[in-house]
Design a protein around this motif. Structure first.
Motif, PDB file in Angstrom:
ATOM      1  N   LEU A  17       0.843  -1.195   0.000  1.00 14.88           N
ATOM      2  CA  LEU A  17       0.000   0.000   0.000  1.00 14.88           C
ATOM      3  C   LEU A  17       0.880   1.248   0.000  1.00 14.88           C
ATOM      4  O   LEU A  17       1.868   1.314   0.732  1.00 14.88           O
ATOM      5  N   ILE A  41     -12.398   0.627   6.631  1.00 18.01           N
ATOM      6  CA  ILE A  41     -11.670  -0.543   6.126  1.00 18.01           C
ATOM      7  C   ILE A  41     -12.534  -1.769   6.347  1.00 18.01           C
ATOM      8  O   ILE A  41     -13.104  -1.959   7.429  1.00 18.01           O
ATOM      9  N   ASN A  42     -12.658  -2.578   5.304  1.00 19.10           N
ATOM     10  CA  ASN A  42     -13.448  -3.805   5.373  1.00 19.10           C
ATOM     11  C   ASN A  42     -12.566  -4.999   5.027  1.00 19.10           C
ATOM     12  O   ASN A  42     -11.562  -4.843   4.329  1.00 19.10           O
ATOM     13  N   ASP A  45     -11.173  -5.349   1.549  1.00 23.12           N
ATOM     14  CA  ASP A  45     -10.025  -4.523   1.151  1.00 23.12           C
ATOM     15  C   ASP A  45      -8.724  -5.320   1.318  1.00 23.12           C
ATOM     16  O   ASP A  45      -7.821  -5.271   0.479  1.00 23.12           O
ATOM     17  N   THR A  48      -8.600  -8.204  -1.230  1.00 24.54           N
ATOM     18  CA  THR A  48      -8.257  -7.698  -2.564  1.00 24.54           C
ATOM     19  C   THR A  48      -6.775  -7.341  -2.635  1.00 24.54           C
ATOM     20  O   THR A  48      -6.093  -7.664  -3.615  1.00 24.54           O
ATOM     21  N   ARG A  49      -6.282  -6.672  -1.601  1.00 25.85           N
ATOM     22  CA  ARG A  49      -4.860  -6.294  -1.565  1.00 25.85           C
ATOM     23  C   ARG A  49      -3.950  -7.532  -1.673  1.00 25.85           C
ATOM     24  O   ARG A  49      -2.890  -7.507  -2.292  1.00 25.85           O
ATOM     25  N   PRO A  67      -8.380   1.117  -3.329  1.00 26.65           N
ATOM     26  CA  PRO A  67      -9.465   0.338  -2.711  1.00 26.65           C
ATOM     27  C   PRO A  67     -10.397   1.242  -1.905  1.00 26.65           C
ATOM     28  O   PRO A  67     -10.222   2.466  -1.860  1.00 26.65           O
ATOM     29  N   GLY A  68     -11.373   0.618  -1.263  1.00 22.29           N
ATOM     30  CA  GLY A  68     -12.265   1.341  -0.351  1.00 22.29           C
ATOM     31  C   GLY A  68     -13.650   1.523  -0.932  1.00 22.29           C
ATOM     32  O   GLY A  68     -13.806   1.992  -2.059  1.00 22.29           O
ATOM     33  N   TYR A  69     -14.671   1.152  -0.141  1.00 25.86           N
ATOM     34  CA  TYR A  69     -16.063   1.234  -0.585  1.00 25.86           C
ATOM     35  C   TYR A  69     -16.946   2.069   0.340  1.00 25.86           C
ATOM     36  O   TYR A  69     -18.121   2.260   0.054  1.00 25.86           O
ATOM     37  N   GLY A 101     -14.218   0.757  -6.675  1.00 30.48           N
ATOM     38  CA  GLY A 101     -13.523   1.128  -5.439  1.00 30.48           C
ATOM     39  C   GLY A 101     -13.342   2.629  -5.335  1.00 30.48           C
ATOM     40  O   GLY A 101     -14.207   3.412  -5.727  1.00 30.48           O
ATOM     41  N   TYR A 104     -10.468   5.099  -0.551  1.00 34.28           N
ATOM     42  CA  TYR A 104      -9.290   5.597   0.166  1.00 34.28           C
ATOM     43  C   TYR A 104      -8.744   6.842  -0.547  1.00 34.28           C
ATOM     44  O   TYR A 104      -7.581   6.886  -0.935  1.00 34.28           O
ATOM     45  N   HIS A 298      -4.338  -2.165   8.082  1.00 31.09           N
ATOM     46  CA  HIS A 298      -4.576  -3.454   7.418  1.00 31.09           C
ATOM     47  C   HIS A 298      -4.087  -4.617   8.286  1.00 31.09           C
ATOM     48  O   HIS A 298      -4.722  -5.672   8.317  1.00 31.09           O
TER      49      HIS A 298
END
Length: 316
Positions: A17, A41-42, A45, A48-49, A67-69, A101, A104, A298
């Motif tokens: 990241l 943060i979910n 995320d 996916t990372r 990322p980020g929703y 996404g 972030y 994370h």
């Protein structure tokens, strides 16, 4: 002024990241420019990372990807054709799911139809924590069709989805049981659930005659929980790497079982924000990280022991 964004530079551990700068976008027709205060943060995320799951497969050729929703912030500019939102309004949304996404980010230009107005009595922190986890919880419970007085078992009730799911199930007058670590027993009891310490013994040794299982964990814990169920129980398994396996096993045992993919629904988010504003729903936030502590954020999510939600302060 720059728009700082956190990106996945390549798939891997938290160290992939990075913070990059881009131009602040202009709102197109039907869009508003939002100055993002907080992103949440979910687990998706982190997944996916690491290069796992559907969003990663769809974006593997588009790295670096933001990322980020989940976002909450303030409208600072309005595009043409916007009817309900105006400059200065606080908004939140479950945005760009699952392919675009972008949460972030310090600034985002978003379709007004993806956003909900945040009531004055709701903090932007709570509003940012609610969209993905809250809607996953609400949609899992509506799939389960819980009735008053039914015994509901929610695995991982202290987590982001879990702590909201159990409050909604309690509001539906179900009898709610949940699994947690010892550290969260008191917290879940104060919310009104029967909390079971999974570190002490498997849940199947402590509970029986369950009507509905909401599986937020997958794996061995979910397979064990199937042993607690009544003959005609319903199982809803929220996306984990083993959701499909859990549903197959549940069906083999004669239960109704379904997986689910959460569907962003601004009207539903409006309802949940209203519930928070009148005190029917409490959102737990364990920690707020600054942007440059994204790796630690994370790492915390990967422990699997977050109480409630963790947020990113996007202006810090």
């Amino acid at each position: 002024m720059d728009n700082k964004q956190i990106v996945i530079t390549q798939f891997g551990g938290p160290e992939v990241l990075a913070i990059q700068s881009s131009v602040i976008p202009e709102p197109l027709e039907g869009e508003v420019l939002v100055k993002v205060a907080f992103a949440s943060i979910n687990p998706i995320d982190v997944k996916t990372r690491a290069g796992l799951g559907w969003a990663a497969a769809q974006n593997k050729d588009k790295l670096p990807w933001v990322p980020g929703y989940d976002i909450a912030g303030q409208v600072i500019k309005v595009g043409s054709g916007v009817t309900t939102l105006a400059e200065g309004m606080n908004v939140a949304g479950f945005i760009g799911f699952p392919i675009r996404g972008g949460g972030y980010s310090q600034y985002l230009s978003l379709p007004e139809k993806e956003l909900s107005i945040v009531p004055d009595s709701v903090t932007l922190e709570a509003a940012a924590a609610l969209p993905l986890a809250g809607q996953t919880a609400a949609q899992a419970l509506s799939k389960a069709q819980i009735k008053e007085g039914e015994r509901v078992l929610i695995l991982a009730g202290a987590g982001g989805v879990g702590h909201i799911a159990l409050q909604i199930a309690l509001a539906a007058k179900a009898e709610v049981y949940t699994t947690c670590s010892e550290a969260n027993l008191d917290y879940l009891a104060t919310l009104g659930a029967h909390a079971i310490n999974y570190q002490f013994a498997p849940v199947s040794q402590r509970l029986e005659a369950v009507d509905v299982l909401i599986d937020l964990v997958g794996g061995e814990a979910a397979l064990d929980a199937l042993k607690c169920l009544n003959d005609h129980a319903r199982v809803v398994s929220v996306p984990t790497l083993s959701a499909e396996l859990i549903c197959e096993k549940a069906k083999m045992l004669g239960f109704e079982a379904t997986g689910m993919l959460v569907d962003p629904n601004p009207e539903q988010l409006d309802t949940m924000l209203y519930m928070v504003s009148v005190g029917l729903l409490k959102v737990e936030i364990q920690h707020i990280y600054s942007m440059d502590h994204i790796c630690q954020a994370h790492e915390q999510m990967e422990t699997g022991h977050t109480r409630g939600k963790i947020l990113l302060d996007m202006q810090n």
